[in-house]
Motif scaffolding. Sequence first.
Motif, PDB file in Angstrom:
ATOM      1  N   ILE A 195       0.841  -1.204   0.000  1.00 15.01           N
ATOM      2  CA  ILE A 195       0.000   0.000   0.000  1.00 15.01           C
ATOM      3  C   ILE A 195       0.876   1.255   0.000  1.00 15.01           C
ATOM      4  O   ILE A 195       0.596   2.231  -0.696  1.00 15.01           O
ATOM      5  CB  ILE A 195      -0.967  -0.013   1.205  1.00 15.01           C
ATOM      6  N   LEU A 230      15.383   2.601   6.955  1.00 12.85           N
ATOM      7  CA  LEU A 230      15.480   2.817   8.396  1.00 12.85           C
ATOM      8  C   LEU A 230      14.588   1.810   9.121  1.00 12.85           C
ATOM      9  O   LEU A 230      13.432   1.610   8.728  1.00 12.85           O
ATOM     10  CB  LEU A 230      15.011   4.223   8.768  1.00 12.85           C
ATOM     11  N   MET A 250       3.685  -7.539   9.056  1.00  9.29           N
ATOM     12  CA  MET A 250       2.381  -8.194   8.891  1.00  9.29           C
ATOM     13  C   MET A 250       2.327  -9.078   7.653  1.00  9.29           C
ATOM     14  O   MET A 250       3.256  -9.108   6.854  1.00  9.29           O
ATOM     15  CB  MET A 250       1.260  -7.149   8.848  1.00  9.29           C
ATOM     16  N   LYS A 282      -3.071  -3.281  16.989  1.00  5.90           N
ATOM     17  CA  LYS A 282      -3.686  -2.201  16.209  1.00  5.90           C
ATOM     18  C   LYS A 282      -4.651  -1.388  17.087  1.00  5.90           C
ATOM     19  O   LYS A 282      -4.683  -0.158  17.022  1.00  5.90           O
ATOM     20  CB  LYS A 282      -4.451  -2.777  15.009  1.00  5.90           C
ATOM     21  N   PHE A 285      -8.577  -0.743   7.503  1.00  8.73           N
ATOM     22  CA  PHE A 285      -8.657  -1.383   6.184  1.00  8.73           C
ATOM     23  C   PHE A 285      -9.384  -2.724   6.260  1.00  8.73           C
ATOM     24  O   PHE A 285      -9.184  -3.493   7.207  1.00  8.73           O
ATOM     25  CB  PHE A 285      -7.249  -1.694   5.652  1.00  8.73           C
ATOM     26  N   ASN A 345      -9.203  -5.808   3.915  1.00 10.98           N
ATOM     27  CA  ASN A 345      -8.663  -6.646   2.820  1.00 10.98           C
ATOM     28  C   ASN A 345      -8.377  -5.878   1.533  1.00 10.98           C
ATOM     29  O   ASN A 345      -9.161  -5.912   0.580  1.00 10.98           O
ATOM     30  CB  ASN A 345      -9.612  -7.808   2.496  1.00 10.98           C
ATOM     31  N   ILE A 346      -7.265  -5.204   1.516  1.00 11.16           N
ATOM     32  CA  ILE A 346      -6.836  -4.446   0.339  1.00 11.16           C
ATOM     33  C   ILE A 346      -6.096  -5.399  -0.609  1.00 11.16           C
ATOM     34  O   ILE A 346      -5.277  -6.211  -0.164  1.00 11.16           O
ATOM     35  CB  ILE A 346      -5.897  -3.286   0.751  1.00 11.16           C
ATOM     36  N   LYS A 387      -1.972 -12.408   0.903  1.00 15.61           N
ATOM     37  CA  LYS A 387      -3.371 -12.471   1.340  1.00 15.61           C
ATOM     38  C   LYS A 387      -4.161 -13.334   0.356  1.00 15.61           C
ATOM     39  O   LYS A 387      -3.698 -13.650  -0.731  1.00 15.61           O
ATOM     40  CB  LYS A 387      -3.966 -11.066   1.359  1.00 15.61           C
TER      41      LYS A 387
HETATM   42  P1  NAD Z   1       3.262  -4.595   3.583  1.00 13.72           P
HETATM   43  O1  NAD Z   1       3.812  -5.701   4.427  1.00 13.72           O
HETATM   44  O2  NAD Z   1       3.354  -4.734   2.117  1.00 13.72           O
HETATM   45  O3  NAD Z   1       3.901  -3.201   4.007  1.00 13.72           O
HETATM   46  C1  NAD Z   1       4.376  -2.938   5.304  1.00 13.72           C
HETATM   47  C2  NAD Z   1       5.770  -2.396   5.171  1.00 13.72           C
HETATM   48  O4  NAD Z   1       6.279  -2.094   6.487  1.00 13.72           O
HETATM   49  C3  NAD Z   1       6.738  -3.423   4.556  1.00 13.72           C
HETATM   50  O5  NAD Z   1       7.352  -2.914   3.387  1.00 13.72           O
HETATM   51  C4  NAD Z   1       7.769  -3.664   5.651  1.00 13.72           C
HETATM   52  O6  NAD Z   1       9.087  -3.870   5.185  1.00 13.72           O
HETATM   53  C5  NAD Z   1       7.655  -2.378   6.457  1.00 13.72           C
HETATM   54  N1  NAD Z   1       8.244  -2.571   7.781  1.00 13.72           N
HETATM   55  C6  NAD Z   1       8.136  -3.678   8.568  1.00 13.72           C
HETATM   56  N2  NAD Z   1       8.897  -3.535   9.663  1.00 13.72           N
HETATM   57  C7  NAD Z   1       9.497  -2.318   9.567  1.00 13.72           C
HETATM   58  C8  NAD Z   1      10.403  -1.617  10.404  1.00 13.72           C
HETATM   59  N3  NAD Z   1      10.855  -2.159  11.545  1.00 13.72           N
HETATM   60  N4  NAD Z   1      10.812  -0.393  10.010  1.00 13.72           N
HETATM   61  C9  NAD Z   1      10.378   0.153   8.839  1.00 13.72           C
HETATM   62  N5  NAD Z   1       9.515  -0.479   8.009  1.00 13.72           N
HETATM   63  C10 NAD Z   1       9.074  -1.702   8.383  1.00 13.72           C
HETATM   64  O7  NAD Z   1       1.729  -4.418   4.041  1.00 13.72           O
HETATM   65  P2  NAD Z   1       0.580  -3.533   3.406  1.00 13.72           P
HETATM   66  O8  NAD Z   1      -0.458  -4.456   2.940  1.00 13.72           O
HETATM   67  O9  NAD Z   1       1.138  -2.529   2.489  1.00 13.72           O
HETATM   68  O10 NAD Z   1       0.013  -2.833   4.734  1.00 13.72           O
HETATM   69  C11 NAD Z   1       0.298  -1.487   5.071  1.00 13.72           C
HETATM   70  C12 NAD Z   1      -0.405  -1.165   6.403  1.00 13.72           C
HETATM   71  O11 NAD Z   1      -1.808  -1.395   6.279  1.00 13.72           O
HETATM   72  C13 NAD Z   1       0.080  -2.002   7.572  1.00 13.72           C
HETATM   73  O12 NAD Z   1       0.114  -1.201   8.742  1.00 13.72           O
HETATM   74  C14 NAD Z   1      -1.004  -3.042   7.717  1.00 13.72           C
HETATM   75  O13 NAD Z   1      -1.079  -3.550   9.031  1.00 13.72           O
HETATM   76  C15 NAD Z   1      -2.234  -2.262   7.319  1.00 13.72           C
HETATM   77  N6  NAD Z   1      -3.309  -3.132   6.831  1.00 13.72           N
HETATM   78  C16 NAD Z   1      -3.228  -3.723   5.602  1.00 13.72           C
HETATM   79  C17 NAD Z   1      -4.279  -4.527   5.149  1.00 13.72           C
HETATM   80  C18 NAD Z   1      -4.260  -5.160   3.791  1.00 13.72           C
HETATM   81  O14 NAD Z   1      -5.259  -5.777   3.411  1.00 13.72           O
HETATM   82  N7  NAD Z   1      -3.179  -5.075   3.024  1.00 13.72           N
HETATM   83  C19 NAD Z   1      -5.380  -4.753   5.970  1.00 13.72           C
HETATM   84  C20 NAD Z   1      -5.428  -4.148   7.217  1.00 13.72           C
HETATM   85  C21 NAD Z   1      -4.400  -3.336   7.635  1.00 13.72           C
END
Ligand code: NAD
Length: 348
Positions: free
Chosen positions: A16, A52, A77, A153, A176, A178-179, A192
């Motif tokens: 995202i 970072l 996650m 969360k 969110f 389920n994106i 997912k």
């Molecule tokens: P993603 O795993 O693709 O992105 C999360 C990013 O955070 C990753 O690139 C990861 O490397 C980074 N990260 C992890 N640990 C880190 C650290 N210590 N320092 C810096 N960066 C770090 O997930 P996403 O699907 O893009 O989700 C983005 C956000 O949306 C998250 O907070 C997730 O919990 C939330 N979310 C996503 C969904 C979904 O359906 N994709 C649903 C509910 C909530």
Amino acid sequence: MPDTKLVLVTGAGGFIGHHLVKYLVARGYRVRGVDIKYPEFEPTVAHEFELLDLRRFDNCLIAMRGVDEVYHLAANMGGIGFIETYKGEIVRDNTMININTIEAARIHGVKRFLFTSSACVYPGYRQNTTDVTPLKEEDAYPADAEDGYGWEKLYMERTCRHYREDFGLETRVVRFHNIYGPLGTYDGGREKSPAAICRKVALANDGDEIEVWGDGQQTRSYCYIDDCVEGLYRLMRSDYPHPLNLGTDRLVSINELVDIVARIAGKRIRKRYDLTKPQGVRGRNSDNTRLRQVLGWEPQTPLEEGLRITYQWIRSELIRTGRLESAQAGGVEVRVPPTPRGSQVVPG
Ligand code: NAD
């Protein structure tokens, strides 16, 4: 040009976050992305990108310098298989990331801070049936969140409220549902359900059987990535400080999801159920009443259209990485509709 000088996107190397960076840059914002990794599938367009680890407070202070607004997405996650297996790791990492990030934002005088929460904060007792009642924001309490990930969360949602009330930091919280979409993880254990199903169907031959986790009758709603980043931006610009659902309210079962993807692929697919695999809550849907009220908008992309783009991208990735022969892919011509505003689709 927007008034905002510099926007920070944490987790900008993720699914995202990467799409959001593209959206914000296209809107004229100056963007700094931060992550522990670069985006996996195409280069970032962020003006600055810094590797970072945000579990460390000193790194959060570095990330925050000169920043006006923060979209805080960084989290450890993955899909249901991941979050049901690595609870301790998830709670430890994300609690550190979240508290250090928001405290650094406060110290640096950030104007707005948006936190990406999850439908996993909703209580298990409201999600026991497949024809579940859509979840309203206030349904999160009395709390019985998803073990580990959901509690972490929910705790950060409350932290945002306290930082707003006590320290005057303008916070926004999105939940969110389920994106999905292209440029997201599609294998390796963190993927997912939509991505996993697209991969399995792409790798299957016409008439083959694919493995489905659980009995396939569990239900969810799915939101396409372009709607997600549009909603994130609208929420940030709004004056609404409380948690807000961001998803669609079209409930489908995993069986239906497989059938839709199979139709897109032009393949007959049979299902083999593995009841030993985690399947999460029995049913979950988003109530979008407040989303419509607050943003005057809700996600637009039909599931079939979003899945068609996603399937096409995953299929092209499997071919590119040598896991699928072009000829073996079924020879199905999948038409990719014009890219909606704010996204780019890697050509298949
Ligand atoms: P993603 O795993 O693709 O992105 C999360 C990013 O955070 C990753 O690139 C990861 O490397 C980074 N990260 C992890 N640990 C880190 C650290 N210590 N320092 C810096 N960066 C770090 O997930 P996403 O699907 O893009 O989700 C983005 C956000 O949306 C998250 O907070 C997730 O919990 C939330 N979310 C996503 C969904 C979904 O359906 N994709 C649903 C509910 C909530």
